[in-house]
Each structure stands twice: as structure tokens, then as C-alpha cells.
Scaffold this motif. Structure first.
Motif, mmCIF file in Angstrom:
data_model
loop_
_atom_site.group_PDB
_atom_site.id
_atom_site.type_symbol
_atom_site.label_atom_id
_atom_site.label_comp_id
_atom_site.label_asym_id
_atom_site.label_seq_id
_atom_site.Cartn_x
_atom_site.Cartn_y
_atom_site.Cartn_z
ATOM 1 N N GLN A 125 0.818 -1.209 0.000
ATOM 2 C CA GLN A 125 0.000 0.000 0.000
ATOM 3 C C GLN A 125 0.858 1.268 0.000
ATOM 4 O O GLN A 125 0.483 2.270 -0.613
ATOM 5 N N GLN A 126 1.996 1.239 0.662
ATOM 6 C CA GLN A 126 2.888 2.396 0.631
ATOM 7 C C GLN A 126 3.444 2.610 -0.775
ATOM 8 O O GLN A 126 3.563 3.739 -1.244
ATOM 9 N N THR A 127 3.764 1.516 -1.437
ATOM 10 C CA THR A 127 4.309 1.615 -2.786
ATOM 11 C C THR A 127 3.272 2.154 -3.764
ATOM 12 O O THR A 127 3.599 2.906 -4.688
ATOM 13 N N MET A 128 2.010 1.809 -3.560
ATOM 14 C CA MET A 128 0.956 2.243 -4.469
ATOM 15 C C MET A 128 0.777 3.757 -4.487
ATOM 16 O O MET A 128 0.272 4.314 -5.459
ATOM 17 N N VAL A 129 1.165 4.448 -3.420
ATOM 18 C CA VAL A 129 1.053 5.907 -3.413
ATOM 19 C C VAL A 129 2.418 6.564 -3.573
ATOM 20 O O VAL A 129 2.571 7.764 -3.366
ATOM 21 N N SER A 130 3.425 5.770 -3.941
ATOM 22 C CA SER A 130 4.717 6.336 -4.315
ATOM 23 C C SER A 130 4.635 6.735 -5.783
ATOM 24 O O SER A 130 3.778 6.267 -6.520
ATOM 25 N N GLY A 131 5.533 7.602 -6.204
ATOM 26 C CA GLY A 131 5.545 7.985 -7.609
ATOM 27 C C GLY A 131 4.313 8.750 -8.031
ATOM 28 O O GLY A 131 3.892 8.698 -9.192
ATOM 29 N N CYS A 132 3.697 9.475 -7.095
ATOM 30 C CA CYS A 132 2.495 10.244 -7.425
ATOM 31 C C CYS A 132 2.608 11.631 -6.807
ATOM 32 O O CYS A 132 3.547 11.930 -6.075
ATOM 33 N N ASP A 133 1.649 12.492 -7.107
ATOM 34 C CA ASP A 133 1.635 13.809 -6.479
ATOM 35 C C ASP A 133 0.768 13.760 -5.223
ATOM 36 O O ASP A 133 0.340 12.692 -4.783
ATOM 37 N N ASP A 184 1.465 20.741 -9.218
ATOM 38 C CA ASP A 184 1.450 20.226 -7.855
ATOM 39 C C ASP A 184 2.821 20.473 -7.235
ATOM 40 O O ASP A 184 3.812 20.645 -7.954
ATOM 41 N N THR A 185 2.868 20.490 -5.906
ATOM 42 C CA THR A 185 4.149 20.736 -5.236
ATOM 43 C C THR A 185 5.016 19.490 -5.159
ATOM 44 O O THR A 185 6.202 19.578 -4.864
ATOM 45 N N ARG A 186 4.418 18.326 -5.432
ATOM 46 C CA ARG A 186 5.179 17.078 -5.374
ATOM 47 C C ARG A 186 5.225 16.431 -6.745
ATOM 48 O O ARG A 186 4.191 16.203 -7.370
ATOM 49 N N LEU A 187 6.430 16.138 -7.203
ATOM 50 C CA LEU A 187 6.607 15.483 -8.489
ATOM 51 C C LEU A 187 6.554 13.969 -8.319
ATOM 52 O O LEU A 187 6.831 13.449 -7.238
ATOM 53 N N PRO A 188 6.203 13.227 -9.373
ATOM 54 C CA PRO A 188 6.135 11.768 -9.277
ATOM 55 C C PRO A 188 7.424 11.124 -8.772
ATOM 56 O O PRO A 188 7.384 10.097 -8.100
ATOM 57 N N ARG A 189 8.568 11.727 -9.070
ATOM 58 C CA ARG A 189 9.824 11.121 -8.625
ATOM 59 C C ARG A 189 10.182 11.500 -7.191
ATOM 60 O O ARG A 189 11.242 11.117 -6.691
ATOM 61 N N GLY A 190 9.306 12.283 -6.523
ATOM 62 C CA GLY A 190 9.509 12.587 -5.113
ATOM 63 C C GLY A 190 10.066 13.959 -4.816
ATOM 64 O O GLY A 190 10.099 14.373 -3.658
ATOM 65 N N GLU A 222 10.315 18.213 -4.903
ATOM 66 C CA GLU A 222 9.352 19.282 -4.675
ATOM 67 C C GLU A 222 9.367 20.272 -5.838
ATOM 68 O O GLU A 222 10.387 20.446 -6.509
ATOM 69 N N ALA A 223 8.238 20.912 -6.084
ATOM 70 C CA ALA A 223 8.120 21.897 -7.155
ATOM 71 C C ALA A 223 7.229 23.037 -6.679
ATOM 72 O O ALA A 223 6.558 22.935 -5.652
ATOM 73 N N VAL A 224 7.227 24.124 -7.430
ATOM 74 C CA VAL A 224 6.374 25.274 -7.130
ATOM 75 C C VAL A 224 5.251 25.314 -8.162
ATOM 76 O O VAL A 224 5.509 25.353 -9.369
ATOM 77 N N ILE A 225 4.016 25.279 -7.688
ATOM 78 C CA ILE A 225 2.868 25.279 -8.588
ATOM 79 C C ILE A 225 2.885 26.533 -9.464
ATOM 80 O O ILE A 225 3.049 27.649 -8.972
#
Length: 235
Positions: free
Chosen positions: A33-41, A171-177, A179-182
Motif C-alpha cells: 500500500q505504501q508503494t501504491m502511493v509512491s511515484g504520485c503527487d 502540484d508541489t510534489r513530483l512523481p519522482r519525489g 518538490e516543485a512550485v505550482i
């Protein structure tokens, strides 16, 4: 029939898991379940109640599913199929072979279910919003002209669509983990070439416009963009 070979979200889950295992370190301690929400925003991250912003969980639950273009809790079949692939990927001794094999099966399943030609190329992304960036990147690589991205029904799509269609972070979170600025460009030079045009499908009172009226507006925008030498992406 194998669960992953059936037209179910289990195949999609398998594809997502395969990408994650391809990107992350060899030594893994995360649960399924932790892996399923990895790689997402942030949208898929569960809150203190175990639900994300869509009201969906990482596990099956008794709730009315939303449409396929948004997010729902996984079905029992999808959850089970994804977990089996998770164990397969976690235990493999050669991810360089196992991951491509799983992704090939996912793409083959999609081609078969949609009755697509065998040479149809299929890209798997973390979300539909990310596809906006992929479409831009594909057309941007052909030359350095302006790109006019025409969004039909901008109020009918996800909240991050217009930003992504502008080659900006949504989004502030990129799929690879990271951070970004919206609102900031994914790439400044890339984003500077993109012009957004919007075509509403409803009037000011919320009533659906006639298809012919929408078609005329789209045709005029495409013609104007082509006349000035731009490339066009029509969403």
C-alpha cells in the motif's frame, strides 16, 4: 484468465508498480500500500482518515466508484492483481528483465481490449494530468515553433490540467519525489513556446452549447494558429 490480462485496473496498477520498481533502489522495505502511493503527487496521498482528497483509499472499500477519469478506491480484483505483481517485482532477481516484461503485458492488454493495431505505441503515466506534459513534449521535439494548446471544455477537466497544458507544474510534489512550485515552468524555454487557448462547452448559465458552435470555435482557433506558423495540440 490471468487477472493482469483482463480489462481491469489491475493491469494499470501493475504498470504503475513496474515503473516504481524501475526507478527506486534495489533494497525496498515499503509495503504494497505504501508503494501504491509512491511515484504520485499529493492527490493520492492518504490523510489521517486513510482517504485522499478524492475520498478514495489505497485498499478496497464499500463506496460508490467515481468515473474512470478521476480516482476511486481499487476493486478487490485490481487490488489482488496489483499485490501479486508487487510480490513478483519485489522478489525478482533481475528487474531489468521483469519490469519490461510486466509493462509489455500491460500494453498488450490495452491494445487487445481497445482493438488497436499491434504497432500502436502506448505510454503509461502517473495521471491524466501528466499526459498533458507528455503530449507537449512529443510535439515540441519536432522543431522550435510556437505551440498552441487548445483546451476544449477547460472547466470539465482536472484542476491541474491548464497548468500542465502550459508546461507548468500543477502540484508541489513530483512523481519522482522532488518538490516543485505550482505554476512555475517545468522548463522555461519549453513553456515560453506554449500558448493556451480555451473553448468553453457551456454558456454563462451552465447550459451545454451546440456541438456545431463548439466546432466552429475550435476550427477558427486552429486556422488562426496554423496561419501564423504555430503547431497545434487539440485537447
Amino acid at each position: 484468465m490471468d487477472d493482469i490480462d483482463r480489462p481491469d485496473r489491475g493491469a494499470v496498477a501493475a504498470g504503475c508498480l513496474s515503473f516504481l520498481f524501475a526507478m527506486l533502489p534495489e533494497q525496498r522495505t515499503e509495503t504494497y500500500q505504501q508503494t501504491m502511493v509512491s511515484g504520485c503527487d499529493r492527490r493520492l496521498r492518504p490523510g489521517s482518515d486513510g482517504l485522499n482528497v478524492y475520498g478514495a483509499a489505497v485498499h478496497p472499500r464499500a463506496a460508490i466508484p467515481l468515473s474512470s477519469c478521476t480516482c476511486s478506491s481499487p476493486s478487490e480484483r485490481a487490488f489482488t492483481a496489483g499485490k501479486r505483481v508487487f510480490e513478483q517485482l519485489r522478489c525478482t532477481t533481475d528487474r531489468s528483465v521483469t519490469v519490461p516484461n510486466v509493462l509489455t503485458r500491460v500494453r498488450d492488454t490495452i491494445r487487445r481490449c481497445l482493438e488497436l493495431p499491434p504497432d500502436t505505441e502506448i505510454a503509461l503515466t502517473p495521471s491524466g494530468t501528466d499526459v498533458e506534459l507528455l503530449a507537449l513534449a512529443l510535439i515540441a521535439g519536432t522543431d522550435d515553433r510556437e505551440i498552441v494548446n487548445i483546451i476544449v471544455g477547460p472547466h470539465e477537466v482536472g484542476s491541474g490540467t491548464l497548468r500542465a497544458a502550459s508546461a507548468c507544474h500543477y502540484d508541489t510534489r513530483l512523481p519522482r519525489g522532488c518538490e516543485a512550485v505550482i505554476g512555475e515552468p517545468v522548463n522555461a524555454a519549453f513553456a515560453s513556446r506554449v500558448t493556451i487557448e480555451r473553448v468553453d462547452v457551456r454558456d454563462q448559465r451552465g447550459r451545454i452549447l451546440a456541438a456545431a458552435e463548439v466546432d466552429i470555435a475550435v476550427t477558427e482557433m486552429v486556422a488562426a494558429a496554423v496561419a501564423r506558423g504555430a503547431q497545434v495540440v487539440l485537447h
